[in-house]
Structure formats: C-alpha cells, structure tokens
Design a protein around this motif. Structure first.
Motif, short mmCIF file in Angstrom:
data_model
loop_
_atom_site.label_atom_id
_atom_site.label_comp_id
_atom_site.label_asym_id
_atom_site.label_seq_id
_atom_site.Cartn_x
_atom_site.Cartn_y
_atom_site.Cartn_z
N ALA A 1 0.83 -1.20 0.00
CA ALA A 1 0.00 0.00 0.00
C ALA A 1 0.87 1.25 0.00
O ALA A 1 0.58 2.22 -0.70
CB ALA A 1 -0.92 -0.01 1.22
N ALA A 2 1.93 1.23 0.79
CA ALA A 2 2.82 2.39 0.85
C ALA A 2 3.45 2.65 -0.52
O ALA A 2 3.50 3.79 -0.98
CB ALA A 2 3.90 2.16 1.90
N ALA A 3 3.94 1.59 -1.18
CA ALA A 3 4.53 1.76 -2.50
C ALA A 3 3.52 2.31 -3.50
O ALA A 3 3.83 3.16 -4.33
CB ALA A 3 5.11 0.43 -2.98
N ALA A 4 2.27 1.83 -3.41
CA ALA A 4 1.21 2.34 -4.28
C ALA A 4 0.93 3.81 -4.01
O ALA A 4 0.46 4.53 -4.90
CB ALA A 4 -0.05 1.51 -4.11
N GLY A 5 1.20 4.25 -2.79
CA GLY A 5 1.04 5.66 -2.44
C GLY A 5 2.24 6.51 -2.76
O GLY A 5 2.24 7.71 -2.47
N GLY A 6 3.29 5.91 -3.33
CA GLY A 6 4.48 6.66 -3.71
C GLY A 6 5.58 6.66 -2.66
O GLY A 6 6.58 7.35 -2.81
N TYR A 7 5.40 5.88 -1.59
CA TYR A 7 6.38 5.87 -0.50
C TYR A 7 7.50 4.88 -0.77
O TYR A 7 7.27 3.75 -1.20
CB TYR A 7 5.69 5.51 0.83
N ILE B 1 -2.78 5.45 3.43
CA ILE B 1 -1.43 5.74 2.96
C ILE B 1 -1.36 5.78 1.43
O ILE B 1 -0.51 6.45 0.85
CB ILE B 1 -0.42 4.71 3.54
N GLU B 2 -2.31 5.11 0.76
CA GLU B 2 -2.30 5.06 -0.70
C GLU B 2 -2.78 6.35 -1.36
O GLU B 2 -2.54 6.55 -2.55
CB GLU B 2 -3.15 3.87 -1.18
N LEU B 3 -3.48 7.18 -0.61
CA LEU B 3 -4.02 8.39 -1.24
C LEU B 3 -3.59 9.68 -0.55
O LEU B 3 -4.11 10.75 -0.84
CB LEU B 3 -5.54 8.31 -1.32
N ALA B 4 -2.60 9.60 0.33
CA ALA B 4 -2.20 10.78 1.08
C ALA B 4 -1.67 11.89 0.17
O ALA B 4 -2.06 13.06 0.32
CB ALA B 4 -1.14 10.42 2.13
N PHE B 5 -0.78 11.55 -0.76
CA PHE B 5 -0.26 12.60 -1.63
C PHE B 5 -1.34 13.15 -2.55
O PHE B 5 -1.48 14.39 -2.65
CB PHE B 5 0.95 12.12 -2.45
N PRO B 6 -2.12 12.32 -3.25
CA PRO B 6 -3.19 12.90 -4.08
C PRO B 6 -4.16 13.77 -3.29
O PRO B 6 -4.61 14.81 -3.78
CB PRO B 6 -3.88 11.67 -4.66
N LEU B 7 -4.47 13.35 -2.06
CA LEU B 7 -5.38 14.14 -1.23
C LEU B 7 -4.81 15.52 -0.94
O LEU B 7 -5.48 16.55 -1.11
CB LEU B 7 -5.66 13.39 0.07
N MET B 8 -3.56 15.56 -0.52
CA MET B 8 -2.93 16.84 -0.20
C MET B 8 -2.70 17.69 -1.45
O MET B 8 -2.87 18.91 -1.42
CB MET B 8 -1.61 16.60 0.54
N TYR B 9 -2.33 17.05 -2.54
CA TYR B 9 -2.08 17.81 -3.77
C TYR B 9 -3.37 18.42 -4.30
O TYR B 9 -3.41 19.58 -4.72
CB TYR B 9 -1.45 16.92 -4.84
N THR B 10 -4.45 17.64 -4.26
CA THR B 10 -5.73 18.14 -4.77
C THR B 10 -6.27 19.26 -3.89
O THR B 10 -6.75 20.29 -4.39
CB THR B 10 -6.75 16.99 -4.84
N ARG B 11 -6.20 19.07 -2.58
CA ARG B 11 -6.78 20.06 -1.66
C ARG B 11 -5.89 21.29 -1.48
O ARG B 11 -6.39 22.41 -1.37
CB ARG B 11 -7.03 19.42 -0.30
#
Length: 421
Positions: free
Chosen positions: A73-79, A326-336
C-alpha cells in the motif's frame, strides 16, 4: 539490473527527460536508453515519499494489516520508506523483533521498512526498553505511540538516553486524564450529539509538559530530541512555535486527515471518522495549514491505522480509533492544498522534511544517489476506489472523491515497487 524511465519531468521543470538507474543507484539523466525501459507517461518525478508514522500491525494483528499489504500500500502511495509503530502483539521492544521485521520486509519488494521500537518495556510507560540494543538492531526511533507517556520521569530519562544515542523520541501527546473517555473533539458538536469529548487542553497540556522536560535537559547540556506526533490543535501548535523560538530540539508532524476533515463529520455517527487525537474544528485545521506554510510544522505523516471493517462498524463509543489511507495521502494533499502550498513545498513535506526530522540524509535525484523515486500524474483526475487498495482496510472517508496527483510508478532501491496498471 538497469532501468531507464523515459518521458518524465522533474519538479519545477517543463523539460521532458529520462533517468537511468543501475545497481540500485541513479546512473544519470538523459543517457542512452539501457535495460528495462519504462514510459513515465509525462509524469513528474520526485524522490520517493517518506512515511514517519504508520501502523503495519505485524506482529500479532495481521487481520488488520501485515508487512506485505502495508508496504505494498505504501509503495502504491508513492512511499519508498515507512517507519512502523511498535504497538503490536507482542510489542516491538526486543531487538530480535526489530531484526525479524527488517529481514522479512527486505524480501517483499515493496517500500523499505524502518521499524520504530517502544520507548518503554511493553509500552507500559514505567521502565525503559533496552534502547541501545534496539538501535543496534535497526530501530529508527523510540515511541510508545498507541499509549500516552503518563510518567514524566520515565519520559525524561528516555529523552536523555535516546538523545545520547542520536535518536529521537516520538510522543502521542495527550493527557490521558483530560482525554478520559472522549471519543471526539470536545465542543459544540460533541455537546449537540451527546458524546463524550476530548478537549484541546488534553493535547496542549501534554505538549507543554514535554517541551518543558526538553527545555530542562537542553539547559543542562543533555541531549534530547522530541518529535510530537499528529498535532491536531492550534493551541498545541503555538506551544511548538514557542519551543522552536527558544531553540529547543522539538519537531512535530501533522496528518492530512486533521487538515481535510473536522469534527462536523462525526454528526454521521460513523466511526470511520474516529481517530486519536480526534478531528478538531475548521479553525484548528486552518491554523495547521498555516503551520505547514510557515515551517512551524516540520512534516506530514499519515498515522496510517488500519482496522477491520467489523471493528470500524461498531458504534462510536466502542470502535477503535484510526484511519487507513497511505495510498491516497499525496493525491489528497495535492488536490486540496497544491495551490496553497505549491508543488515544491508539498513534495518537501513528504520527502526531505521527514528525513530531516529523522536525522537522515536528504533524498536526492542526483547521479549516485540511492534510486528511490516516484513518478506522479499531476493532471489526471481519478476517483478514490477503496476496492483497489493494497491495504487490507478497503474503506476510507474519501471514497468516491476525485483526486489528482496519483503515483504512476514507485522505485525503491532501483527496483520497481509499484507500477499503475
């Protein structure tokens, strides 16, 4: 093994480039294509993200998550790197457990694992664990996260001992007696719903106490590094600002859920919104964003905390606290907040910033650097579909929300850890 990733752009540049990776390091940029050639699809390349605070539940709680599902999941989230918390069964307070976790994770091919170890034996808060041996086994930090450190004397000794080892102590800063049985933020919403509240003072009082312990040790010339987890209130943030102004070795993190959700969500009585510390007010969230902008907040962390669906379907009084995303943390922050923070600042908060907190070298995309990188699709909007999660916790407060900034490709130690199909 050699990989060439083509059709990518570096953060802050519009130039289309390629990067060649060989033997786990970045060989160079815009070289002749070699080895396996991967199309970056016009994405933006950045250092792989660093997660300083996640619950992977292994050993002993693998019905919620395990190393394979959590690190995938972390890798899928870019970690590329994840610091796991020690509140497992058994607690990670034994060097043998630390070594076993690192060895198992290294063979999975996903994100890299850096286990945190318990500050005290059994996370009971009374007797320090064998901190020197735990560091030698590979522990990344010391924390009793999942428990609050009620014994101030033990915490003081732990800060001093860990500091002498060049390690940080990370704390869940809530006064347990003030928190009591609170299941959400204390305020007008909790009063309207008739639910026990957890006051902002529970966090602020504990942050104040812990800062004063660090101040005393610092004045005596004794090493002590304090990191405050999942800061949730404007009051506590002001205390951290004051500590930094005094030159104290104090850092803090903020979680995306405390920035994007508020206690108003609890009007649904849905325990998916139950976290510790709880979702606060919009005013708190606004001030946490200010803290990210002005540097008072050091980094972002998810506090990825998976539970079974059955557990989270209990009522608010009985359900466990925690959100897994953890898989959507970056997209969430980037979008918001991509416009408010800027891409370079946001990437820093997910990469170099947690490295600074941990005392690690800054991640780099230069030739010769370890090949940990992520290719991000900043343009394409996709809905959040929990059924596609690698995590065992296939539910989320943001289900169905359309986000952009999704990882296309994650490379860890020169190997592909995730590739969007």
């Amino acid at each position: 093994m050699t990989i060439t990733i083509t059709n990518i752009k570096r953060v802050g540049s519009d130039k289309t480039e390629s990067v060649t990776i060989e033997h786990g390091v970045i060989k160079g940029w815009n070289l002749p294509e070699e080895g396996q050639v991967l199309d970056g699809q016009g994405g933006t390349v950045a250092p792989a993200l660093i997660e300083p605070h996640a619950h992977l539940r292994e050993p002993g709680q693998t019905e919620k998550e395990d190393l394979a599902s959590g690190l995938a999941a972390a890798a899928a989230g870019g970690y590329g790197t994840v610091v796991s918390m020690p509140n497992t069964s058994p607690v990670v307070d034994d060097p043998a457990i630390v070594r076993a976790l690192i060895e198992k994770a290294s063979g999975l091919g996903f994100a890299r694992l850096k286990p945190a170890a318990a500050l005290t034996r059994g996370q009971q808060g009374e007797t320090l664990a064998e901190l020197g041996y735990l560091k030698g086994a590979g522990a990344a930090m010391f924390t009793d996260d999942g428990r609050t450190n009620e014994n101030a004397r033990t915490l003081r000794l732990g800060l001093e001992t860990a500091g002498s080892l060049g390690m940080i102590v990370s704390v869940h800063a809530e006064d347990a007696s003030l928190r009591a049985d609170g299941v959400m933020n204390e305020g007008p919403v909790s009063e309207a719903l008739g639910l026990p509240g957890n006051p902002a003072a529970a966090e602020a009082a504990r942050v104040a106490r812990d800062i004063e312990i660090v101040a005393e040790l610092h004045a005596q010339g004794r090493a002590a590094r304090l990191h405050i987890q999942h800061l949730s209130t404007a009051r506590a943030l002001d205390l951290v600002r004051g500590a930094k102004a005094r030159g104290l070795p104090v850092t803090c993190e903020v979680c995306p859920h405390h920035l994007t959700l508020t206690d108003e969500a609890l009007r649904s009585f849905d325990a998916i919104y139950k976290v510790a510390p709880p979702l606060r007010t919009q005013a708190d969230a606004d001030q946490l964003l200010v803290g990210l902008k002005d540097g008072s907040v050091d980094c972002l962390a998810t506090d990825h905390a998976p539970h079974t669906r059955a557990e989270k379907e209990r009522d608010l009084l009985d359900a466990p606290s925690g959100i897994a995303y953890i898989e959507l943390a970056f997209p969430l922050m980037y979008t918001r907040f991509g416009d408010a923070l800027g891409l370079e600042k946001l990437v820093d908060l997910f990469t170099a910033a947690p490295a600074r907190v941990m005392g690690w070298p800054a991640p780099s995309l230069d030739a010769g650097a370890v090949a940990d990188l992520v290719v991000l699709d900043l343009a394409t909007e996709r809905p959040v579909n929990p059924a596609e999660f690698k995590s065992k916790a296939k539910f989320t407060p943001w289900a169905g929300e359309t986000l952009k900034g999704w990882p296309l490709l994650t490379v860890v130690d020169g190997k592909v850890a995730y590739q969007r199909s």
